[in-house]
Scaffold this motif. Structure first.
Motif, PDB file in Angstrom:
ATOM      1  N   THR A  16      -5.236  -8.219  -4.186  1.00  0.00           N
ATOM      2  CA  THR A  16      -5.415  -6.801  -4.498  1.00  0.00           C
ATOM      3  C   THR A  16      -4.992  -6.503  -5.927  1.00  0.00           C
ATOM      4  OG1 THR A  16      -5.101  -6.127  -2.202  1.00  0.00           O
ATOM      5  CG2 THR A  16      -4.672  -4.466  -3.883  1.00  0.00           C
ATOM      6  N   PHE A  62     -12.429  -2.831   0.794  1.00  0.00           N
ATOM      7  CA  PHE A  62     -11.469  -1.876   1.356  1.00  0.00           C
ATOM      8  C   PHE A  62     -11.067  -0.824   0.325  1.00  0.00           C
ATOM      9  CE2 PHE A  62     -10.789  -5.783   3.847  1.00  0.00           C
ATOM     10  CZ  PHE A  62     -10.885  -5.279   5.138  1.00  0.00           C
ATOM     11  N   HIS A  68     -12.961  -0.812  -8.004  1.00  0.00           N
ATOM     12  CA  HIS A  68     -11.529  -0.585  -8.139  1.00  0.00           C
ATOM     13  C   HIS A  68     -11.222   0.511  -9.172  1.00  0.00           C
ATOM     14  CE1 HIS A  68     -11.497  -4.018  -5.696  1.00  0.00           C
ATOM     15  NE2 HIS A  68     -11.897  -4.818  -6.650  1.00  0.00           N
ATOM     16  N   TYR A  81     -16.471  -0.834  -2.744  1.00  0.00           N
ATOM     17  CA  TYR A  81     -15.513  -0.013  -3.491  1.00  0.00           C
ATOM     18  C   TYR A  81     -15.293  -0.628  -4.865  1.00  0.00           C
ATOM     19  CZ  TYR A  81     -14.348   2.193   0.962  1.00  0.00           C
ATOM     20  OH  TYR A  81     -14.422   2.880   2.139  1.00  0.00           O
ATOM     21  N   VAL A  84      -7.076  -6.697   3.074  1.00  0.00           N
ATOM     22  CA  VAL A  84      -7.339  -8.033   2.531  1.00  0.00           C
ATOM     23  C   VAL A  84      -6.436  -9.065   3.185  1.00  0.00           C
ATOM     24  CG1 VAL A  84      -7.227  -9.467   0.463  1.00  0.00           C
ATOM     25  CG2 VAL A  84      -8.169  -7.158   0.320  1.00  0.00           C
ATOM     26  N   ARG A 130      -5.932  -1.370   0.945  1.00  0.00           N
ATOM     27  CA  ARG A 130      -6.537  -2.590   0.402  1.00  0.00           C
ATOM     28  C   ARG A 130      -5.649  -3.813   0.615  1.00  0.00           C
ATOM     29  NH1 ARG A 130      -8.569  -1.254  -4.974  1.00  0.00           N
ATOM     30  NH2 ARG A 130     -10.372  -0.514  -3.806  1.00  0.00           N
ATOM     31  N   ASP A 148       0.813  -1.221   0.000  1.00  0.00           N
ATOM     32  CA  ASP A 148       0.000   0.000   0.000  1.00  0.00           C
ATOM     33  C   ASP A 148       0.844   1.268   0.000  1.00  0.00           C
ATOM     34  OD1 ASP A 148      -2.492  -1.254  -0.037  1.00  0.00           O
ATOM     35  OD2 ASP A 148      -2.521  -1.490   2.146  1.00  0.00           O
ATOM     36  N   GLU A 177      -7.470  -5.385  -9.093  1.00  0.00           N
ATOM     37  CA  GLU A 177      -7.299  -4.051  -9.664  1.00  0.00           C
ATOM     38  C   GLU A 177      -6.981  -4.080 -11.158  1.00  0.00           C
ATOM     39  OE1 GLU A 177      -5.781  -1.688  -5.641  1.00  0.00           O
ATOM     40  OE2 GLU A 177      -4.304  -2.405  -7.112  1.00  0.00           O
ATOM     41  N   PRO A 236      -8.473   1.711  -1.735  1.00  0.00           N
ATOM     42  CA  PRO A 236      -7.165   1.381  -2.316  1.00  0.00           C
ATOM     43  C   PRO A 236      -5.965   1.578  -1.402  1.00  0.00           C
ATOM     44  CG  PRO A 236      -8.491   2.582  -3.900  1.00  0.00           C
ATOM     45  CD  PRO A 236      -9.238   2.629  -2.599  1.00  0.00           C
ATOM     46  N   ALA A 255     -11.247  -7.695  -1.443  1.00  0.00           N
ATOM     47  CA  ALA A 255     -10.685  -6.477  -2.038  1.00  0.00           C
ATOM     48  C   ALA A 255     -11.751  -5.423  -2.289  1.00  0.00           C
ATOM     49  CB  ALA A 255      -9.966  -6.829  -3.339  1.00  0.00           C
ATOM     50  N   GLU A 256     -12.965  -5.842  -2.620  1.00  0.00           N
ATOM     51  CA  GLU A 256     -14.043  -4.900  -2.892  1.00  0.00           C
ATOM     52  C   GLU A 256     -14.575  -4.230  -1.627  1.00  0.00           C
ATOM     53  OE1 GLU A 256     -15.949  -6.670  -7.032  1.00  0.00           O
ATOM     54  OE2 GLU A 256     -16.801  -7.316  -5.115  1.00  0.00           O
TER      55      GLU A 256
END
Length: 432
Positions: free
Chosen positions: A143, A363, A429, A427, A372, A368, A84, A147, A365, A360-361
């Motif tokens: 992640t 959190f 991506h 969220y 995850v 993320r 991140d 993405e 970015p 992932a969906e």
């Protein structure tokens, strides 16, 4: 769930190649990790005290397997922070490097005859390194693949994380079958068990070079945020999401390890030889691996929430009658028991095909990879990796069937958590 978007053929090809690159490294990571489960029966004698009973040796070796899962939260925090803050690509490169090192160290472990009580401690230490590496792998790869996947087809493309994860298990199981065809059980126990770990280290090095060419998906704006990859940010503003993800991950991981790891021991206890059980697991894992994209495509149509509810409800209903009643009744037929195992794996696929994506969906970015990975690692450490050891403890107390009741209880909790999932992703991506 469909998101209309038109891609230029060149961009589409690049995204697909990025999926392949990330997935191939994931395959290697899990192959190296599951070699342990596939060959534990052969190295447990060399690395434990000779005066221990067979059951005590097995419990220790599988206890080490479980202990490695408790390194996953640390690995997910470390590599999630890297992913991140400095990028998904850098995190994946470092994790595959650590796996290569730990695989070679495993191959070089001294036996109990050579160093005495130091041997089982070195076994634990090296296995913890592998746990650290895999702990960082899951969240970052989930992640990255979510993405870079094509909009409207994220379930399909993200399913390849478990194609390669189960593929790693499949290759480890297949390698066990191949080595038994060319080596006797005694030869494997007398040092042959080192060969798979050498192979694992070599392919990890090859994956390292493949990952160097991946395209980064973390935006500069997200990487520069002060709270990027921060546990403080995760627990301050996303703690409810974190607990929800841990809730459904716990049952998903527990069921996964029951069906893909402990089931080999369970099948052997039904009277099948190690060789036949290896064939059965290899066939079942191959079908399981091939099914992931189909269930991922299904999730693109019916939604992640519906897939998760189908998984938890169907497994809760069928796992006890299939494992405890049907498999024992048909223990005279390897074909029928294999088909029963495949049936349960198909139900599990409602979860595994979207395992990374459904997390992932949830959190944003900038946290993320951490969210995850850390949520997955906590659920996995407590309930997933402990599955074989807990099952053996129940069996040792003469209550093996009760273990499956425990699994059902966790699946019911998963169903309740799944009901809390949003019908649309929390969220979407960002696009590259």
């Amino acid at each position: 769930m469909n998101e209309a978007h038109t891609y230029h053929p060149h961009e589409k090809r690049n995204r697909v190649m990025a999926i392949v690159g990330a997935a191939s490294g994931n395959l290697v990571e899990w192959f190296d990790f599951y070699i342990y489960a596939a060959f534990a029966i052969y190295f447990q004698h060399a690395l434990t005290a000779p005066d221990m009973s067979e059951s005590a040796k097995a419990i220790y070796v599988w206890g080490v397997f479980a202990a490695s899962f408790f390194m996953r939260p640390l690995g997910s925090w470390l590599f999630g922070w890297i992913g991140d803050t400095y990028g998904r690509k850098k995190s994946m490169i470092i994790s595959i490097t650590l796996m290569a090192i730990s695989s070679f160290l495993f191959a070089a472990l001294p036996t109990y005859d050579q160093v005495g009580m130091l041997a089982p401690f070195l076994l634990l230490a090296v296995r913890l390194l592998q746990g650290l590496s895999v702990g960082g792998e899951y969240g970052t790869v989930a992640t990255y693949m979510s993405e870079v996947a094509l909009k409207g087809e994220r379930g399909f493309y993200s399913s390849f994380q478990y194609v390669t994860l189960s593929g790693g298990q499949l290759l480890a199981s297949l390698l066990g079958v191949i080595m038994l065809a060319f080596m006797s059980k005694e030869e494997l126990m007398n040092g042959g068990w080192r060969i798979p770990f050498i192979i694992g280290g070599v392919v990890a090095i090859l994956s390292f070079f493949a990952r160097r060419h991946l395209k980064e998906t973390l935006s500069k704006d997200d990487s520069k945020k002060e709270e990027s990859g921060s546990l403080k940010e995760l627990f301050r503003n996303n703690w409810k999401t974190f607990l929800l993800v841990v809730g459904y991950t716990s049952a998903g991981s527990l069921t996964f390890y029951v069906l893909t790891v402990y089931s080999k021991t369970y099948i052997t206890s039904l009277g099948f030889s190690d060789r036949i059980a290896g064939y059965m697991m290899t066939i079942a894992l191959f079908v399981f691996m091939c099914a992931q994209p189909l269930f991922g495509m299904l999730s693109d149509r019916i939604g992640r929430r519906a897939s998760m509810m189908w998984f938890s409800a169907s497994c809760a209903v069928f796992i006890y009658p299939v494992m405890v009643i049907a498999m024992r009744h048909f223990s005279y037929s390897a074909i029928i028991v294999t088909l029963l195992l495949i049936f349960l794996m198909m139900l599990l696929s409602f979860y595994t095909s979207i395992s990374g994506l459904v997390k992932a969906e949830m959190f944003p970015p900038h946290i993320r990879a951490l969210g995850v990975g850390f949520a997955y690692a906590v659920g996995n450490a407590i309930f997933g990796g402990s599955a074989p050891a807990v099952a053996l403890q129940f069996k040792g107390m003469g209550h093996e069937n009760t273990f499956f009741v425990y699994v059902i209880i966790m699946l019911i909790i998963c169903f309740l958590c799944s009901m809390k999932l949003p019908k649309q992703p929390k969220y979407l991506h960002h696009d590259l």
